[in-house]
Design a protein around this motif. Structure first.
Motif, PDB file in Angstrom:
ATOM      1  N   GLY A 215      14.018  28.250  25.793  1.00  0.00           N
ATOM      2  CA  GLY A 215      12.664  28.689  25.484  1.00  0.00           C
ATOM      3  C   GLY A 215      11.711  27.521  25.352  1.00  0.00           C
ATOM      4  N   VAL A 216      10.574  27.784  24.758  1.00  0.00           N
ATOM      5  CA  VAL A 216       9.520  26.781  24.609  1.00  0.00           C
ATOM      6  C   VAL A 216       9.857  25.842  23.453  1.00  0.00           C
ATOM      7  CG1 VAL A 216       7.064  26.442  24.143  1.00  0.00           C
ATOM      8  CG2 VAL A 216       7.814  28.378  25.551  1.00  0.00           C
ATOM      9  N   THR A 217       9.689  24.543  23.703  1.00  0.00           N
ATOM     10  CA  THR A 217       9.934  23.517  22.694  1.00  0.00           C
ATOM     11  C   THR A 217       8.695  22.635  22.553  1.00  0.00           C
ATOM     12  OG1 THR A 217      10.761  21.834  24.222  1.00  0.00           O
ATOM     13  CG2 THR A 217      12.384  23.429  23.360  1.00  0.00           C
ATOM     14  N   GLN A 218       8.771  21.683  21.660  1.00  0.00           N
ATOM     15  CA  GLN A 218       7.688  20.719  21.488  1.00  0.00           C
ATOM     16  C   GLN A 218       7.432  19.958  22.775  1.00  0.00           C
ATOM     17  OE1 GLN A 218       5.687  20.405  18.668  1.00  0.00           O
ATOM     18  NE2 GLN A 218       4.467  19.165  20.095  1.00  0.00           N
ATOM     19  N   ARG A 219       8.449  19.732  23.562  1.00  0.00           N
ATOM     20  CA  ARG A 219       8.273  19.022  24.837  1.00  0.00           C
ATOM     21  C   ARG A 219       7.312  19.783  25.749  1.00  0.00           C
ATOM     22  NH1 ARG A 219      13.588  17.478  27.622  1.00  0.00           N
ATOM     23  NH2 ARG A 219      12.309  15.821  28.476  1.00  0.00           N
ATOM     24  N   ASP A 220       7.393  21.112  25.734  1.00  0.00           N
ATOM     25  CA  ASP A 220       6.492  21.929  26.546  1.00  0.00           C
ATOM     26  C   ASP A 220       5.065  21.850  26.020  1.00  0.00           C
ATOM     27  OD1 ASP A 220       8.568  23.086  28.317  1.00  0.00           O
ATOM     28  OD2 ASP A 220       9.278  23.931  26.418  1.00  0.00           O
ATOM     29  N   LEU A 221       4.914  21.904  24.691  1.00  0.00           N
ATOM     30  CA  LEU A 221       3.586  21.779  24.096  1.00  0.00           C
ATOM     31  C   LEU A 221       2.964  20.434  24.448  1.00  0.00           C
ATOM     32  CD1 LEU A 221       4.234  23.202  20.501  1.00  0.00           C
ATOM     33  CD2 LEU A 221       3.347  24.431  22.504  1.00  0.00           C
ATOM     34  N   ASP A 222       3.767  19.387  24.403  1.00  0.00           N
ATOM     35  CA  ASP A 222       3.270  18.050  24.726  1.00  0.00           C
ATOM     36  C   ASP A 222       2.815  17.961  26.183  1.00  0.00           C
ATOM     37  OD1 ASP A 222       3.892  17.349  22.111  1.00  0.00           O
ATOM     38  OD2 ASP A 222       5.725  16.252  22.664  1.00  0.00           O
ATOM     39  N   LEU A 223       3.604  18.516  27.105  1.00  0.00           N
ATOM     40  CA  LEU A 223       3.227  18.472  28.517  1.00  0.00           C
ATOM     41  C   LEU A 223       1.980  19.320  28.761  1.00  0.00           C
ATOM     42  CD1 LEU A 223       3.796  17.319  31.284  1.00  0.00           C
ATOM     43  CD2 LEU A 223       5.456  19.173  31.655  1.00  0.00           C
ATOM     44  N   ALA A 224       1.869  20.462  28.101  1.00  0.00           N
ATOM     45  CA  ALA A 224       0.669  21.297  28.226  1.00  0.00           C
ATOM     46  C   ALA A 224      -0.567  20.522  27.745  1.00  0.00           C
ATOM     47  CB  ALA A 224       0.836  22.593  27.441  1.00  0.00           C
ATOM     48  N   ALA A 225      -0.440  19.798  26.646  1.00  0.00           N
ATOM     49  CA  ALA A 225      -1.561  19.011  26.130  1.00  0.00           C
ATOM     50  C   ALA A 225      -1.955  17.915  27.125  1.00  0.00           C
ATOM     51  CB  ALA A 225      -1.207  18.414  24.769  1.00  0.00           C
ATOM     52  N   HIS A 226      -0.968  17.267  27.742  1.00  0.00           N
ATOM     53  CA  HIS A 226      -1.257  16.261  28.780  1.00  0.00           C
ATOM     54  C   HIS A 226      -2.008  16.909  29.933  1.00  0.00           C
ATOM     55  CE1 HIS A 226       0.704  12.647  27.347  1.00  0.00           C
ATOM     56  NE2 HIS A 226       1.815  13.308  27.114  1.00  0.00           N
ATOM     57  N   MET A 227      -1.566  18.084  30.351  1.00  0.00           N
ATOM     58  CA  MET A 227      -2.225  18.765  31.464  1.00  0.00           C
ATOM     59  C   MET A 227      -3.676  19.077  31.127  1.00  0.00           C
ATOM     60  SD  MET A 227       0.596  21.384  32.923  1.00  0.00           S
ATOM     61  CE  MET A 227       1.982  20.828  33.884  1.00  0.00           C
ATOM     62  N   ASN A 228      -3.931  19.513  29.915  1.00  0.00           N
ATOM     63  CA  ASN A 228      -5.310  19.791  29.520  1.00  0.00           C
ATOM     64  C   ASN A 228      -6.163  18.523  29.561  1.00  0.00           C
ATOM     65  OD1 ASN A 228      -4.794  22.489  29.206  1.00  0.00           O
ATOM     66  ND2 ASN A 228      -5.165  22.547  27.019  1.00  0.00           N
ATOM     67  N   ARG A 229      -5.610  17.409  29.112  1.00  0.00           N
ATOM     68  CA  ARG A 229      -6.356  16.139  29.180  1.00  0.00           C
ATOM     69  C   ARG A 229      -6.607  15.745  30.630  1.00  0.00           C
ATOM     70  NH1 ARG A 229      -3.247  15.062  24.713  1.00  0.00           N
ATOM     71  NH2 ARG A 229      -1.668  13.896  25.844  1.00  0.00           N
ATOM     72  N   TYR A 230      -5.596  15.867  31.477  1.00  0.00           N
ATOM     73  CA  TYR A 230      -5.755  15.518  32.893  1.00  0.00           C
ATOM     74  C   TYR A 230      -6.773  16.426  33.566  1.00  0.00           C
ATOM     75  CZ  TYR A 230      -1.504  12.673  32.503  1.00  0.00           C
ATOM     76  OH  TYR A 230      -0.572  11.742  32.139  1.00  0.00           O
ATOM     77  N   LEU A 231      -6.823  17.684  33.164  1.00  0.00           N
ATOM     78  CA  LEU A 231      -7.806  18.609  33.735  1.00  0.00           C
ATOM     79  C   LEU A 231      -9.213  18.083  33.498  1.00  0.00           C
ATOM     80  CD1 LEU A 231      -8.707  21.346  34.946  1.00  0.00           C
ATOM     81  CD2 LEU A 231      -8.702  22.204  32.600  1.00  0.00           C
ATOM     82  N   HIS A 232      -9.498  17.669  32.289  1.00  0.00           N
ATOM     83  CA  HIS A 232     -10.844  17.217  31.965  1.00  0.00           C
ATOM     84  C   HIS A 232     -11.169  15.867  32.595  1.00  0.00           C
ATOM     85  CE1 HIS A 232     -11.663  20.703  29.662  1.00  0.00           C
ATOM     86  NE2 HIS A 232     -10.558  20.527  28.966  1.00  0.00           N
ATOM     87  N   GLU A 233     -10.144  15.091  32.921  1.00  0.00           N
ATOM     88  CA  GLU A 233     -10.371  13.839  33.646  1.00  0.00           C
ATOM     89  C   GLU A 233     -10.591  14.106  35.137  1.00  0.00           C
ATOM     90  OE1 GLU A 233      -6.968  11.456  32.697  1.00  0.00           O
ATOM     91  OE2 GLU A 233      -7.484  11.375  30.572  1.00  0.00           O
ATOM     92  N   THR A 234      -9.921  15.152  35.649  1.00  0.00           N
ATOM     93  CA  THR A 234     -10.024  15.492  37.069  1.00  0.00           C
ATOM     94  C   THR A 234     -11.270  16.331  37.337  1.00  0.00           C
ATOM     95  OG1 THR A 234      -7.617  15.539  37.210  1.00  0.00           O
ATOM     96  CG2 THR A 234      -8.805  16.600  38.991  1.00  0.00           C
ATOM     97  N   GLU A 235     -11.542  17.274  36.466  1.00  0.00           N
ATOM     98  CA  GLU A 235     -12.648  18.225  36.618  1.00  0.00           C
ATOM     99  C   GLU A 235     -13.466  18.224  35.330  1.00  0.00           C
ATOM    100  OE1 GLU A 235     -13.135  20.806  39.247  1.00  0.00           O
ATOM    101  OE2 GLU A 235     -11.892  19.448  40.372  1.00  0.00           O
ATOM    102  N   PRO A 236     -14.286  17.210  35.080  1.00  0.00           N
ATOM    103  CA  PRO A 236     -15.006  17.125  33.820  1.00  0.00           C
ATOM    104  C   PRO A 236     -15.851  18.342  33.504  1.00  0.00           C
ATOM    105  CG  PRO A 236     -15.320  15.142  35.134  1.00  0.00           C
ATOM    106  CD  PRO A 236     -14.567  16.115  35.976  1.00  0.00           C
ATOM    107  N   GLU A 237     -16.346  19.027  34.521  1.00  0.00           N
ATOM    108  CA  GLU A 237     -17.166  20.208  34.270  1.00  0.00           C
ATOM    109  C   GLU A 237     -16.359  21.446  34.017  1.00  0.00           C
ATOM    110  OE1 GLU A 237     -16.251  20.068  38.616  1.00  0.00           O
ATOM    111  OE2 GLU A 237     -16.887  18.580  37.172  1.00  0.00           O
ATOM    112  N   ALA A 238     -15.043  21.402  34.195  1.00  0.00           N
ATOM    113  CA  ALA A 238     -14.199  22.607  34.029  1.00  0.00           C
ATOM    114  C   ALA A 238     -14.004  22.951  32.583  1.00  0.00           C
ATOM    115  CB  ALA A 238     -12.849  22.383  34.715  1.00  0.00           C
TER     116      ALA A 238
END
Length: 102
Positions: free
Chosen positions: A79-102
């Motif tokens: 199931g979902v672990t802290q590792r998944d939460l951490d990767l999701a948080a990285h993805m959210n940061r990368y989203l805003h770096e890739t698509e600042p207006e998103a």
């Protein structure tokens, strides 16, 4: 590497407000990212792939043109672990770096 422990439903629900855009689908963290075009989507996936490889924790994902659908789960924990939460948080940061207006 020993697996992180699976989060309880209460722990997972408590963590979701810290992960804008993410929800639960089929017992996994889920989000669909939408970009301006294929190049932006692919660039995002490339950045995530480097972080995922470094963490030895790889997403289940699917890409068509400007959309990237992601499911995160830790298979050996069942199931979902802290590792998944951490990767999701990285993805959210990368989203805003890739698509600042998103």
């Amino acid at each position: 590497m020993k697996s992180a422990p699976k989060l309880s439903d209460d722990e997972l629900e408590a963590a979701l407000p810290e992960l804008p855009g993410w929800g639960i689908d089929q017992g996994k963290l889920y989000r669909e990212f939408v970009f301006r075009d294929f190049n932006a989507a692919f660039g995002f996936m490339s950045r995530v792939a480097l972080a995922a490889e470094a963490a030895n924790h790889h997403p289940e994902w699917f890409n068509v043109y400007n959309r990237v659908r992601v499911h995160l789960t830790t298979h050996d924990a069942g199931g979902v672990t802290q590792r998944d939460l951490d990767l999701a948080a990285h993805m959210n940061r990368y989203l805003h770096e890739t698509e600042p207006e998103a």
